[in-house]
Write a protein that holds these residues in place. Structure first.
Motif, short mmCIF file in Angstrom:
data_model
loop_
_atom_site.label_atom_id
_atom_site.label_comp_id
_atom_site.label_asym_id
_atom_site.label_seq_id
_atom_site.Cartn_x
_atom_site.Cartn_y
_atom_site.Cartn_z
N PRO A 40 -10.07 2.93 3.50
CA PRO A 40 -8.98 3.28 4.09
C PRO A 40 -8.75 4.61 4.74
O PRO A 40 -9.74 5.41 4.47
CB PRO A 40 -8.56 3.41 2.71
CG PRO A 40 -8.87 2.41 1.72
CD PRO A 40 -10.32 2.47 2.38
N CYS A 41 -8.00 4.77 5.73
CA CYS A 41 -8.08 5.70 6.63
C CYS A 41 -6.56 5.86 7.36
O CYS A 41 -5.91 4.61 7.46
CB CYS A 41 -9.23 5.93 7.49
SG CYS A 41 -9.17 4.19 8.82
N PRO A 42 -6.27 6.65 8.08
CA PRO A 42 -5.07 6.53 9.22
C PRO A 42 -5.41 5.32 10.19
O PRO A 42 -6.23 5.19 10.60
CB PRO A 42 -4.91 7.93 9.74
CG PRO A 42 -5.89 8.88 9.01
CD PRO A 42 -6.82 7.91 8.53
N ALA A 43 -4.59 4.28 9.93
CA ALA A 43 -4.61 3.16 10.97
C ALA A 43 -3.48 2.73 11.66
O ALA A 43 -2.17 3.35 11.45
CB ALA A 43 -4.73 1.93 9.95
N LEU A 44 -3.66 2.49 12.85
CA LEU A 44 -2.67 1.98 13.70
C LEU A 44 -2.71 0.35 14.07
O LEU A 44 -3.69 -0.07 14.47
CB LEU A 44 -2.58 2.61 15.06
CG LEU A 44 -1.79 2.39 16.16
CD1 LEU A 44 -0.32 2.99 15.84
CD2 LEU A 44 -2.02 2.89 17.61
N ILE A 55 1.79 -4.08 6.76
CA ILE A 55 1.91 -3.95 5.58
C ILE A 55 0.84 -4.51 4.59
O ILE A 55 0.39 -3.63 3.61
CB ILE A 55 3.46 -4.81 5.16
CG1 ILE A 55 4.44 -4.41 5.79
CG2 ILE A 55 3.40 -5.13 3.65
CD1 ILE A 55 5.65 -5.32 5.67
N TYR A 56 0.00 -5.36 4.96
CA TYR A 56 -1.20 -5.73 4.34
C TYR A 56 -2.20 -4.47 4.17
O TYR A 56 -2.86 -4.23 3.21
CB TYR A 56 -1.90 -6.90 5.17
CG TYR A 56 -3.37 -6.98 4.48
CD1 TYR A 56 -3.35 -7.80 3.25
CD2 TYR A 56 -4.53 -6.92 5.16
CE1 TYR A 56 -4.72 -7.96 2.48
CE2 TYR A 56 -5.62 -6.90 4.60
CZ TYR A 56 -5.82 -7.53 3.43
OH TYR A 56 -6.97 -7.86 2.91
N LEU A 57 -2.31 -3.63 5.43
CA LEU A 57 -3.18 -2.50 5.45
C LEU A 57 -2.76 -1.47 4.49
O LEU A 57 -3.52 -0.89 3.64
CB LEU A 57 -3.50 -1.83 6.93
CG LEU A 57 -4.20 -2.99 7.82
CD1 LEU A 57 -3.98 -2.42 9.26
CD2 LEU A 57 -5.70 -2.84 7.48
N ASN A 60 -3.48 -2.04 1.00
CA ASN A 60 -4.92 -1.67 0.80
C ASN A 60 -5.38 -0.44 0.96
O ASN A 60 -6.40 -0.15 1.05
CB ASN A 60 -5.54 -2.78 1.66
CG ASN A 60 -5.87 -4.17 1.06
OD1 ASN A 60 -6.53 -4.46 0.20
ND2 ASN A 60 -4.98 -4.94 1.42
N GLY A 61 -4.41 0.65 1.01
CA GLY A 61 -4.68 2.00 0.80
C GLY A 61 -4.78 2.81 1.99
O GLY A 61 -5.11 4.05 2.23
N PHE A 62 -4.37 2.02 3.24
CA PHE A 62 -4.34 2.73 4.53
C PHE A 62 -3.02 3.30 4.80
O PHE A 62 -2.03 3.02 4.23
CB PHE A 62 -4.56 1.61 5.73
CG PHE A 62 -6.04 1.02 5.93
CD1 PHE A 62 -7.07 1.55 6.73
CD2 PHE A 62 -6.39 0.00 5.10
CE1 PHE A 62 -8.22 0.88 6.68
CE2 PHE A 62 -7.83 -0.46 4.88
CZ PHE A 62 -8.62 -0.15 5.83
N LYS A 63 -3.00 4.77 5.56
CA LYS A 63 -2.13 5.32 5.94
C LYS A 63 -1.68 4.75 7.27
O LYS A 63 -2.23 4.99 8.40
CB LYS A 63 -2.53 6.61 6.13
CG LYS A 63 -1.11 7.63 6.42
CD LYS A 63 -1.63 9.11 6.34
CE LYS A 63 -0.45 9.80 6.53
NZ LYS A 63 -0.07 10.07 8.12
N VAL A 64 -0.52 3.86 7.27
CA VAL A 64 -0.29 3.18 8.42
C VAL A 64 0.70 3.56 9.55
O VAL A 64 1.81 3.60 8.79
CB VAL A 64 -0.11 1.53 8.04
CG1 VAL A 64 -0.12 0.59 9.29
CG2 VAL A 64 -1.08 0.81 7.12
N PHE A 105 -6.37 8.23 14.71
CA PHE A 105 -6.59 7.14 13.91
C PHE A 105 -8.12 6.66 13.75
O PHE A 105 -8.87 6.62 14.57
CB PHE A 105 -5.84 5.76 14.54
CG PHE A 105 -4.37 6.04 14.46
CD1 PHE A 105 -3.65 5.95 13.54
CD2 PHE A 105 -3.84 6.19 15.86
CE1 PHE A 105 -1.99 6.17 13.55
CE2 PHE A 105 -2.33 6.71 15.98
CZ PHE A 105 -1.50 6.54 14.77
N GLY A 106 -8.42 6.28 12.70
CA GLY A 106 -9.90 5.88 12.41
C GLY A 106 -9.81 4.12 12.45
O GLY A 106 -10.88 3.67 12.52
#
Ligand SMILES: C[S@@+](CC[C@H](N)C(=O)[O-])C[C@H]1O[C@@H](n2cnc3c(N)ncnc32)[C@H](O)[C@@H]1O
Length: 197
Positions: A40-44, A55-57, A60-64, A105-106
């Motif tokens: 989990p990390c900042p995701a785009l 929404i799935y990400l 699962n704990g990602f900051k989306v 973003f990671g």
């Protein structure tokens, strides 16, 4: 593919007529996340459509954060996130001018984004994705491949085009055949995991 008005018209119509909008996250993304390969990390999510994978990400704990050029798609996505009780920063925006700062973003998720761009935009696309990613961030591409017959809909992308577009900026960890599931059956595609150099 189409312009902003065309995408808005598609998303204003019945959901069951939107071929790619299958309502569940793709098996490729689920496999990647379940294997724990991406933490989990900042995701785009680029070209997020109605937000299913964003929404799935988030679940699962990602900051989306997620962007799509269609305001109609984003309206549906925001409603779905509210119903799912998750927070996603949805934006109406163009992937060629991503409204986020450098190194944000990671992880960048792409199911059916790159393949909507004609060849003259592909280097621009790669530069823009690269700009918003953190060093060693991961980009997960899924696109129609040149093995898919016909010429309706998205561009067919060859392995050479992926390599030529991205290899200066990203380390590419293989390009594999996949089936891209849609409402009207599945299509021949490629998945490709890359790390920002
Ligand atoms: C094939 S759909 C994929 C949608 C979503 N990723 C999914 O899997 O359901 C392509 C999406 O790209 C969006 N799109 C097209 N051009 C775009 C652009 N220049 N910037 C951002 N989004 C764009 C469309 O509105 C559409 O939602």
């Amino acid at each position: 593919m189409g312009d902003q008005d065309w995408w808005n018209e598609v998303y204003s119509g019945p959901r069951e007529e939107i071929p790619w909008d299958i309502g569940v996250p793709s098996e490729q993304l689920v496999e990647l996340i379940e294997k724990g390969e991406i933490k989990p990390c900042p995701a785009l999510d680029i070209c997020c459509g109605t937000g299913t994978e964003a929404i799935y990400l988030a679940k699962n704990g990602f900051k989306v954060s997620a962007i799509d050029i269609s305001k109609e798609a984003i309206k549906i996505a925001e409603k779905k996130a509210k119903e799912a009780e998750v927070k996603v920063d949805f934006r109406v925006g163009n992937v060629l001018e991503i409204p986020f700062q450098d190194n944000s973003f990671g992880f960048v998720n792409d199911r059916g984004c790159f393949h909507v761009f004609a060849s003259e935009y592909r280097k621009w696309f790669a530069d823009e994705i690269h700009r918003v990613m953190r060093p060693h961030g991961v980009y997960f591409l899924r696109c129609f491949s040149d093995k898919e017959l016909g010429d309706w809909g998205p561009y067919r992308i060859s392995k050479e085009e992926i390599i030529n577009t991205f290899s200066d900026l990203f380390e590419i960890f293989g390009i594999d055949d996949i089936k891209l599931n849609g409402r009207r059956g599945s299509h021949r595609g490629y998945k490709c995991l890359m790390k920002k150099k």
